[in-house]
Design a protein around this motif. Structure first.
Motif, PDB file in Angstrom:
ATOM      1  N   GLY A   1      -5.554 -24.822  52.966  1.00 49.81           N
ATOM      2  CA  GLY A   1      -4.373 -24.766  51.874  1.00 49.81           C
ATOM      3  C   GLY A   1      -3.922 -23.540  51.085  1.00 49.81           C
ATOM      4  N   GLU A   2      -4.714 -22.340  51.366  1.00 47.05           N
ATOM      5  CA  GLU A   2      -4.037 -21.160  50.942  1.00 47.05           C
ATOM      6  C   GLU A   2      -2.948 -20.845  51.608  1.00 47.05           C
ATOM      7  N   GLN A   3      -1.938 -20.141  51.055  1.00 41.64           N
ATOM      8  CA  GLN A   3      -0.727 -19.869  51.499  1.00 41.64           C
ATOM      9  C   GLN A   3      -0.880 -18.898  52.476  1.00 41.64           C
ATOM     10  N   ARG A   4      -1.731 -17.722  52.315  1.00 44.63           N
ATOM     11  CA  ARG A   4      -2.098 -16.744  53.353  1.00 44.63           C
ATOM     12  C   ARG A   4      -3.431 -16.307  53.682  1.00 44.63           C
ATOM     13  N   PRO A   5      -4.170 -17.313  54.326  1.00 42.79           N
ATOM     14  CA  PRO A   5      -5.226 -17.226  54.564  1.00 42.79           C
ATOM     15  C   PRO A   5      -5.719 -15.766  55.490  1.00 42.79           C
ATOM     16  N   GLN A   6      -4.643 -15.301  56.348  1.00 39.07           N
ATOM     17  CA  GLN A   6      -4.993 -14.214  57.182  1.00 39.07           C
ATOM     18  C   GLN A   6      -5.170 -13.029  56.338  1.00 39.07           C
ATOM     19  N   ASP A   7      -4.163 -12.905  55.212  1.00 37.01           N
ATOM     20  CA  ASP A   7      -4.324 -11.662  54.197  1.00 37.01           C
ATOM     21  C   ASP A   7      -5.638 -11.865  53.609  1.00 37.01           C
ATOM     22  N   VAL A   8      -6.123 -13.059  53.318  1.00 34.57           N
ATOM     23  CA  VAL A   8      -7.451 -12.877  52.701  1.00 34.57           C
ATOM     24  C   VAL A   8      -8.575 -12.414  53.379  1.00 34.57           C
ATOM     25  N   LEU A   9      -8.502 -13.127  54.978  1.00 36.31           N
ATOM     26  CA  LEU A   9      -9.735 -12.623  55.822  1.00 36.31           C
ATOM     27  C   LEU A   9      -9.332 -11.013  55.974  1.00 36.31           C
ATOM     28  N   SER A  10      -8.060 -10.544  56.148  1.00 39.99           N
ATOM     29  CA  SER A  10      -7.959  -9.117  56.283  1.00 39.99           C
ATOM     30  C   SER A  10      -8.952  -8.162  55.375  1.00 39.99           C
ATOM     31  N   ILE A  11      -8.379  -8.791  54.034  1.00 38.08           N
ATOM     32  CA  ILE A  11      -8.899  -8.067  52.804  1.00 38.08           C
ATOM     33  C   ILE A  11     -10.399  -7.951  52.893  1.00 38.08           C
ATOM     34  N   VAL A  12     -11.262  -9.060  53.179  1.00 30.51           N
ATOM     35  CA  VAL A  12     -12.680  -9.154  53.334  1.00 30.51           C
ATOM     36  C   VAL A  12     -13.017  -8.289  54.408  1.00 30.51           C
ATOM     37  N   CYS A  13     -12.220  -8.265  55.609  1.00 30.61           N
ATOM     38  CA  CYS A  13     -12.861  -7.554  56.738  1.00 30.61           C
ATOM     39  C   CYS A  13     -12.995  -5.992  56.150  1.00 30.61           C
TER      40      CYS A  13
ATOM     41  N   GLU B   1     -26.503 -17.793  66.312  1.00 35.96           N
ATOM     42  CA  GLU B   1     -25.303 -17.956  66.884  1.00 35.96           C
ATOM     43  C   GLU B   1     -24.868 -19.333  65.941  1.00 35.96           C
ATOM     44  N   LEU B   2     -25.664 -20.267  65.764  1.00 39.47           N
ATOM     45  CA  LEU B   2     -25.337 -21.439  64.804  1.00 39.47           C
ATOM     46  C   LEU B   2     -24.976 -20.958  63.434  1.00 39.47           C
ATOM     47  N   ASN B   3     -25.815 -20.036  62.835  1.00 41.31           N
ATOM     48  CA  ASN B   3     -25.373 -19.672  61.655  1.00 41.31           C
ATOM     49  C   ASN B   3     -24.018 -19.150  61.277  1.00 41.31           C
ATOM     50  N   ALA B   4     -23.725 -18.375  62.195  1.00 49.18           N
ATOM     51  CA  ALA B   4     -22.473 -17.656  62.477  1.00 49.18           C
ATOM     52  C   ALA B   4     -21.212 -18.777  62.362  1.00 49.18           C
ATOM     53  N   LEU B   5     -21.436 -19.399  63.173  1.00 50.33           N
ATOM     54  CA  LEU B   5     -20.591 -21.025  63.164  1.00 50.33           C
ATOM     55  C   LEU B   5     -20.557 -21.661  61.950  1.00 50.33           C
ATOM     56  N   TRP B   6     -21.873 -21.750  61.419  1.00 55.25           N
ATOM     57  CA  TRP B   6     -21.947 -22.442  60.191  1.00 55.25           C
ATOM     58  C   TRP B   6     -21.039 -21.859  59.042  1.00 55.25           C
ATOM     59  N   VAL B   7     -21.312 -20.636  59.059  1.00 50.51           N
ATOM     60  CA  VAL B   7     -20.708 -19.630  57.938  1.00 50.51           C
ATOM     61  C   VAL B   7     -19.085 -19.724  58.153  1.00 50.51           C
ATOM     62  N   ALA B   8     -18.681 -19.651  59.346  1.00 52.54           N
ATOM     63  CA  ALA B   8     -17.227 -19.625  59.810  1.00 52.54           C
ATOM     64  C   ALA B   8     -16.689 -21.049  59.175  1.00 52.54           C
ATOM     65  N   ASP B   9     -17.342 -21.944  59.594  1.00 51.75           N
ATOM     66  CA  ASP B   9     -16.769 -23.366  59.134  1.00 51.75           C
ATOM     67  C   ASP B   9     -16.649 -23.411  57.556  1.00 51.75           C
ATOM     68  N   GLN B  10     -17.618 -22.839  56.814  1.00 52.85           N
ATOM     69  CA  GLN B  10     -17.628 -22.546  55.342  1.00 52.85           C
ATOM     70  C   GLN B  10     -16.353 -21.845  54.859  1.00 52.85           C
ATOM     71  N   VAL B  11     -16.044 -20.939  55.435  1.00 53.63           N
ATOM     72  CA  VAL B  11     -14.858 -19.993  55.102  1.00 53.63           C
ATOM     73  C   VAL B  11     -13.824 -20.543  55.527  1.00 53.63           C
ATOM     74  N   CYS B  12     -13.444 -21.328  56.822  1.00 52.31           N
ATOM     75  CA  CYS B  12     -12.381 -21.933  56.803  1.00 52.31           C
ATOM     76  C   CYS B  12     -12.037 -23.130  55.968  1.00 52.31           C
ATOM     77  N   LYS B  13     -13.167 -23.895  55.558  1.00 57.12           N
ATOM     78  CA  LYS B  13     -12.891 -24.918  54.483  1.00 57.12           C
ATOM     79  C   LYS B  13     -12.465 -24.360  53.351  1.00 57.12           C
ATOM     80  N   LEU B  14     -13.025 -23.266  52.843  1.00 54.23           N
ATOM     81  CA  LEU B  14     -12.539 -22.488  51.507  1.00 54.23           C
ATOM     82  C   LEU B  14     -11.255 -22.140  51.585  1.00 54.23           C
ATOM     83  N   LEU B  15     -10.714 -21.679  52.697  1.00 54.55           N
ATOM     84  CA  LEU B  15      -9.162 -21.283  52.833  1.00 54.55           C
ATOM     85  C   LEU B  15      -8.282 -22.229  53.189  1.00 54.55           C
TER      86      LEU B  15
END
Length: 95
Positions: free
Chosen positions: A76-88, A60-74
């Motif tokens: 300032g991106e113009q369309r972060p939802q599109d990026v996440l959709s592609i990844v999914c 559970e902590l790992n999932a939250l930790w990774v999610a924070d890393q992904v949010c930090k990476l995204l």
């Protein structure tokens, strides 16, 4: 929920002080405070110890930790939802 918010919630529910957790993690209380305030990131190798202290599943902590890393990476991106959709989509095709 952000990682820092979750560990703060868990700590408060267990009635543990920041100073106590900081001592067990071998970090300064001011550093631990920054973790809870989402101003600094916990090192991944600390997750097992932190999960033990807070009595929460390490995954559970790992999932939250990774999610924070992904949010930090995204940030300032113009369309972060599109990026996440592609990844999914990529993950769906692999499974």
């Amino acid at each position: 929920m952000k990682f820092g918010d979750k560990i703060k919630e868990l700590r408060l529910s267990k009635q543990i002080t920041q100073r106590q957790i900081a001592a067990e993690l071998n970090v300064a209380p001011s550093i631990y405070n920054r973790y809870e305030n989402n101003e600094r990131r916990v090192k991944r190798e600390m997750l097992p110890k932190l999960s033990s202290i807070l009595s929460v599943d390490v995954e559970e902590l790992n999932a939250l930790w990774v999610a924070d890393q992904v949010c930090k990476l995204l940030e300032g991106e113009q369309r972060p939802q599109d990026v996440l959709s592609i990844v999914c989509d990529d993950f769906s095709q692999k499974n």
